[in-house]
Design a protein around this motif. Structure first.
Motif, PDB file in Angstrom:
ATOM      1  N   ASN A   9      -7.183   7.611  10.710  1.00  0.00           N
ATOM      2  CA  ASN A   9      -7.254   6.587   9.660  1.00  0.00           C
ATOM      3  C   ASN A   9      -5.963   6.680   8.848  1.00  0.00           C
ATOM      4  O   ASN A   9      -5.813   7.573   8.021  1.00  0.00           O
ATOM      5  CB  ASN A   9      -8.486   6.852   8.777  1.00  0.00           C
ATOM      6  CG  ASN A   9      -8.524   5.948   7.551  1.00  0.00           C
ATOM      7  OD1 ASN A   9      -7.817   4.943   7.475  1.00  0.00           O
ATOM      8  ND2 ASN A   9      -9.364   6.300   6.578  1.00  0.00           N
ATOM      9  N   LYS A  11      -4.934   4.789   6.572  1.00  0.00           N
ATOM     10  CA  LYS A  11      -5.015   4.257   5.202  1.00  0.00           C
ATOM     11  C   LYS A  11      -3.791   3.370   4.948  1.00  0.00           C
ATOM     12  O   LYS A  11      -3.312   2.732   5.890  1.00  0.00           O
ATOM     13  CB  LYS A  11      -5.137   5.402   4.191  1.00  0.00           C
ATOM     14  CG  LYS A  11      -6.213   6.411   4.601  1.00  0.00           C
ATOM     15  CD  LYS A  11      -6.599   7.360   3.528  1.00  0.00           C
ATOM     16  CE  LYS A  11      -7.682   8.287   4.073  1.00  0.00           C
ATOM     17  NZ  LYS A  11      -8.250   9.164   3.064  1.00  0.00           N
ATOM     18  N   HIS A  94     -15.919   3.114   3.978  1.00  0.00           N
ATOM     19  CA  HIS A  94     -15.127   4.312   3.631  1.00  0.00           C
ATOM     20  C   HIS A  94     -15.255   4.560   2.132  1.00  0.00           C
ATOM     21  O   HIS A  94     -15.315   3.613   1.336  1.00  0.00           O
ATOM     22  CB  HIS A  94     -13.664   4.097   4.024  1.00  0.00           C
ATOM     23  CG  HIS A  94     -12.857   5.350   3.896  1.00  0.00           C
ATOM     24  ND1 HIS A  94     -12.389   5.784   2.678  1.00  0.00           N
ATOM     25  CD2 HIS A  94     -12.480   6.272   4.805  1.00  0.00           C
ATOM     26  CE1 HIS A  94     -11.752   6.931   2.866  1.00  0.00           C
ATOM     27  NE2 HIS A  94     -11.788   7.248   4.142  1.00  0.00           N
ATOM     28  N   GLU A 166     -18.343  11.809   5.768  1.00  0.00           N
ATOM     29  CA  GLU A 166     -17.143  12.235   5.056  1.00  0.00           C
ATOM     30  C   GLU A 166     -17.502  12.622   3.623  1.00  0.00           C
ATOM     31  O   GLU A 166     -17.622  11.745   2.750  1.00  0.00           O
ATOM     32  CB  GLU A 166     -16.128  11.090   5.010  1.00  0.00           C
ATOM     33  CG  GLU A 166     -15.651  10.646   6.363  1.00  0.00           C
ATOM     34  CD  GLU A 166     -14.300   9.952   6.269  1.00  0.00           C
ATOM     35  OE1 GLU A 166     -13.343  10.465   6.828  1.00  0.00           O
ATOM     36  OE2 GLU A 166     -14.209   8.922   5.594  1.00  0.00           O
ATOM     37  N   ILE A 171     -12.154  14.636   1.081  1.00  0.00           N
ATOM     38  CA  ILE A 171     -11.193  13.641   1.580  1.00  0.00           C
ATOM     39  C   ILE A 171      -9.875  13.775   0.846  1.00  0.00           C
ATOM     40  O   ILE A 171      -9.815  13.627  -0.377  1.00  0.00           O
ATOM     41  CB  ILE A 171     -11.751  12.209   1.417  1.00  0.00           C
ATOM     42  CG1 ILE A 171     -12.975  12.019   2.313  1.00  0.00           C
ATOM     43  CG2 ILE A 171     -10.680  11.182   1.743  1.00  0.00           C
ATOM     44  CD1 ILE A 171     -13.633  10.661   2.180  1.00  0.00           C
ATOM     45  N   GLY A 172      -8.828  14.077   1.603  1.00  0.00           N
ATOM     46  CA  GLY A 172      -7.478  14.124   1.046  1.00  0.00           C
ATOM     47  C   GLY A 172      -7.263  15.255   0.059  1.00  0.00           C
ATOM     48  O   GLY A 172      -6.270  15.278  -0.655  1.00  0.00           O
ATOM     49  N   SER A 211     -10.280  16.183   5.382  1.00  0.00           N
ATOM     50  CA  SER A 211      -9.310  17.271   5.579  1.00  0.00           C
ATOM     51  C   SER A 211      -9.466  17.969   6.930  1.00  0.00           C
ATOM     52  O   SER A 211      -9.293  19.180   7.024  1.00  0.00           O
ATOM     53  CB  SER A 211      -9.377  18.272   4.421  1.00  0.00           C
ATOM     54  OG  SER A 211      -9.058  17.620   3.197  1.00  0.00           O
ATOM     55  N   LEU A 230     -12.906  11.883  11.965  1.00  0.00           N
ATOM     56  CA  LEU A 230     -12.185  10.779  11.335  1.00  0.00           C
ATOM     57  C   LEU A 230     -11.097  11.454  10.499  1.00  0.00           C
ATOM     58  O   LEU A 230     -11.395  12.165   9.546  1.00  0.00           O
ATOM     59  CB  LEU A 230     -13.126   9.936  10.477  1.00  0.00           C
ATOM     60  CG  LEU A 230     -12.516   8.709   9.807  1.00  0.00           C
ATOM     61  CD1 LEU A 230     -11.826   7.796  10.806  1.00  0.00           C
ATOM     62  CD2 LEU A 230     -13.596   7.905   9.069  1.00  0.00           C
ATOM     63  N   GLY A 232      -7.628  11.560   8.374  1.00  0.00           N
ATOM     64  CA  GLY A 232      -6.705  10.811   7.520  1.00  0.00           C
ATOM     65  C   GLY A 232      -5.306  11.373   7.588  1.00  0.00           C
ATOM     66  O   GLY A 232      -4.519  11.053   8.482  1.00  0.00           O
ATOM     67  N   GLY A 233      -4.978  12.244   6.637  1.00  0.00           N
ATOM     68  CA  GLY A 233      -3.617  12.773   6.514  1.00  0.00           C
ATOM     69  C   GLY A 233      -3.022  13.282   7.813  1.00  0.00           C
ATOM     70  O   GLY A 233      -1.859  12.989   8.141  1.00  0.00           O
TER      71      GLY A 233
HETATM   72  P1  PGA Z   1      -8.288  13.156   5.144  1.00  0.00           P
HETATM   73  O1  PGA Z   1      -8.969  11.700   5.138  1.00  0.00           O
HETATM   74  O2  PGA Z   1      -8.332  13.637   6.566  1.00  0.00           O
HETATM   75  O3  PGA Z   1      -6.896  12.928   4.675  1.00  0.00           O
HETATM   76  O4  PGA Z   1      -9.094  14.014   4.235  1.00  0.00           O
HETATM   77  C1  PGA Z   1     -10.104  11.417   5.904  1.00  0.00           C
HETATM   78  C2  PGA Z   1     -10.552  10.003   5.662  1.00  0.00           C
HETATM   79  O5  PGA Z   1     -10.505   9.547   4.513  1.00  0.00           O
HETATM   80  O6  PGA Z   1     -10.959   9.292   6.594  1.00  0.00           O
END
Ligand code: PGA
Length: 249
Positions: A9, A11, A94, A166, A171-172, A211, A230, A232-233
């Protein structure tokens, strides 16, 4: 057996150059054959991603969609437009959409239905905040988000979703749920799905997000009810994302 799915993802990150870099890196058969891989890119990159990844097994997806099919909704993008630009999956619900853009369960359901109507696979995201976890409301919140959608779908529609758990606090933040914490919630989600249909629960892929990195993916993915990630970073760097895909194989 549920084939693992690793979905990146991006973003509101990335560039056409990054799309090309992923295309080059994945073109030479680098991805494991027993893992499905998807990249959820910003709208303007969908077509380029489809071209760049066309020779690979990667599926291209979007990060949100309108709940309407067409009309005077300036700035919105419909499911049919996503499909025409090559998207086959779309994230719905999300936590950033829920908290920053005010999408409640009804808005999430409307988007799931809009996606299904155009044969897109909705990836339904659910998860609790830190306050909700500390108040021991994790299961109530997460299962409530699942039921708000699944209650309103028929049997064939339900089978067409993917679900991503999630935890919002992970997240993040670099703060991952431990494999055990994640497994408990995944098992609860699968138990909830079994109340609709045992076959649905057995076949449904439940992704973990929050994460997930190259160095923690394997232990998360080793849990019996975690069927993918899923990401993100770590999906913004070819090598990191590739390593996560490989650890799912
Ligand atoms: P992250 O994001 O891996 O950066 O924590 C995951 C997401 O929001 O899908």
């Amino acid at each position: 057996m549920r084939m693992p799915l690793i979905a990146g993802n991006w973003k509101m990150n990335g560039s056409l150059a990054l799309v090309e870099a992923f295309g080059r890196a994945f073109a030479d058969g680098a991805l494991p054959v027993n893992v499905e891989v998807a990249l959820m890119v910003p709208f303007p990159f969908l077509e380029a991603a489809g071209r760049a990844l066309g020779e690979t097994s990667v599926t291209v997806g979007a990060q949100t969609l309108s709940d309407r099919p067409s009309g005077a909704f300036t700035g919105e993008v419909s499911a049919a437009m996503l499909r025409e630009c090559g998207a086959r999956l779309v994230l719905v619900g999300h936590s950033e959409r829920r908290t920053l853009f005010g999408e409640d369960d009804a808005a999430v359901l409307a988007r799931v239905k809009a996606a299904l109507a155009e044969r897109l696979t909705p990836v339904l995201c659910v998860g609790e905040t830190l306050e909700e976890r500390e108040a021991e409301r994790t299961e109530a919140v997460v299962l409530g988000q699942v039921e708000a959608v699944f209650d309103a779908l028929d049997e064939s529609e339900r089978a067409r979703l993917e679900v991503a758990y999630e935890p919002v606090w992970a997240i993040g933040t670099g703060r991952t749920a431990s494999p055990e914490q994640a497994q408990v919630v995944h098992a609860a989600i699968r138990g909830c799905l079994a109340r609709y249909d045992q076959a649905l629960a057995g076949g449904m892929r439940l992704l973990y997000g929050g994460s997930m990195k190259a160095d923690n993916a394997a232990e998360l993915l080793a849990q019996p009810d975690i069927d993918g990630g899923l990401v993100g970073g770590a999906s913004l760097k070819v090598d990191d994302f590739l390593a996560i895909c490989q650890s799912a194989g």
